[in-house]
Design a protein around this motif. Structure first.
Motif: not given
Lengths: 209, 209
Positions: B76-82, B122-135
């Motif tokens: 969803m985030v991906r297509t929105t940013v696209a 905390r780490q799991a969230i950090r990883e997910q947010l890093a994925r969002f940032a990459e995308e």
DNA sequence: TCATCCAGTTAACAACTGTTCTCCGGAATT
DNA sequence: AATTCCGGAGAACAGTTGTTAACTGGATGA
């Protein structure tokens, strides 16, 4: 010599401070909502019931911690934001880095409890941050780039800056928490934060186009 | 028909989901670090020992909640940013508003535990947010304004956007939590968030000057 | 000097916590 | 049809929790 401090009140404030310090230490590895009253008194080295002489509840203690962590920070932020020109951002980033290095537990507490499970503490933090935003706003209003800006937009910008400062502080903190706290990691955070604030400043300059 | 679901596995996943749902409910008023194992089993209506059939600890349950809350959000985030042009920001803000309205407990959980007291979460969230940032970065890289940008600066910008989205989500949440949840307050948050992202976009356009 | 105050103590309360071990009964496998 | 598997129940463990009440002893003020 009418008003010596009073041995009694001095001692009371001393143990009160001991409560705050002990709690801050315990809160490095847990949230306020899981902090037990007995846990704190044990760390202070005092009977559980002594707690009630100083705080109504752990939530009450948390609110006191918010004031301790953020209360004395207003003048520093104010003068930093008042710095003119390009140096403002550099100074702001350095201020944050230094403050996190000097008071990591305080910063962690604020970052943690800002969205934490204890409502009164969340509210206390929200109020303090709103104060920061107001102060940043009035400082921003002083420099020439603010001409033609509405109060609403200035406050919006101020919130952007304040949030950005908190995020940066949290990143500096992660730097300290890592198993191998390196100066390089800290510099990397400073570098990114500086560029992000520069980008925001750029947006500000072209807002009225 | 060699591989029917299996009554057994189906039931197991059902109660596992019941654990996740009950925990999410209980976490609306406290942090994960204070969530008791027995508290959850009581809410599910099951014996305390049944918990261990699904999770090693409450921290483990927290990590599962992180995946549930953020795992399905990436497309969803991906297509929105696209989305191209000026509509991108409008859509992003609407996406956030809708998501918060549809899954408030999930959003609250992420905002709370991002800096919370339980390290694996905390780490799991950090990883997910890093994925969002990459995308977000790779989507940003696709549009023409990204020409001449270094990968590093694009990632810096992506993080700025992701953090901004989280802040906005948290503000929408406060809107719902207030004693009198008004549509006006929600619109105000949307208005400010839109302008903040516009300002960042403006900064982006003049970054290479 | 004497009465008052009050930060901190001791003891006890019922309620709660995470974890272990043993058992049950229905699904899954052979 | 017989056997294995396994999600969940039950009971018990030692420790913990917040809060109450009545107390002690040194500082305080008359």
């Amino acid at each position: 010599m009418s008003h010596t401090v009073g041995i009694r009140q001095a001692q009371k404030q001393k143990t009160r401070q001991a409560f705050l310090d002990a709690a801050l230490g315990l809160l490095e590895e847990q949230s306020l909502s899981s902090l037990g009253l007995r846990e704190v008194t044990r760390a202070v080295g005092v009977a559980p019931t002594a707690f009630y002489r100083h705080f109504r509840s752990t939530a009450d203690l948390g609110v006191a911690l918010v004031d301790e962590a953020l209360g004395s920070l207003h003048p520093m932020v104010r003068t930093t934001v008042a710095t003119p020109g390009a140096e403002r951002i550099t100074r702001a980033v350095r201020l944050i880095a230094d403050h996190v290095a000097a008071h990591p537990a305080h910063v962690r507490f604020i970052a943690r409890e800002r969205h934490g499970g204890v409502q009164p503490v969340r509210q206390a933090i929200r109020e303090q941050l709103a104060r920061f935003a107001e102060e940043v706003k009035t400082e921003l209003a002083k420099d020439p780039e603010a001409e033609g800006w509405s109060d609403e937009d200035l406050l919006m910008l101020a919130h952007l800056y304040v949030d950005q400062m908190l995020i940066t502080a949290s990143l500096f903190l992660e730097t300290l928490e890592s198993p191998e706290p390196s100066e390089a990691a800290r510099q990397r955070v400073a570098h990114i934060a500086t560029r992000q604030m520069r980008l925001i400043s750029l947006g500000r300059q072209h807002w009225l186009d």
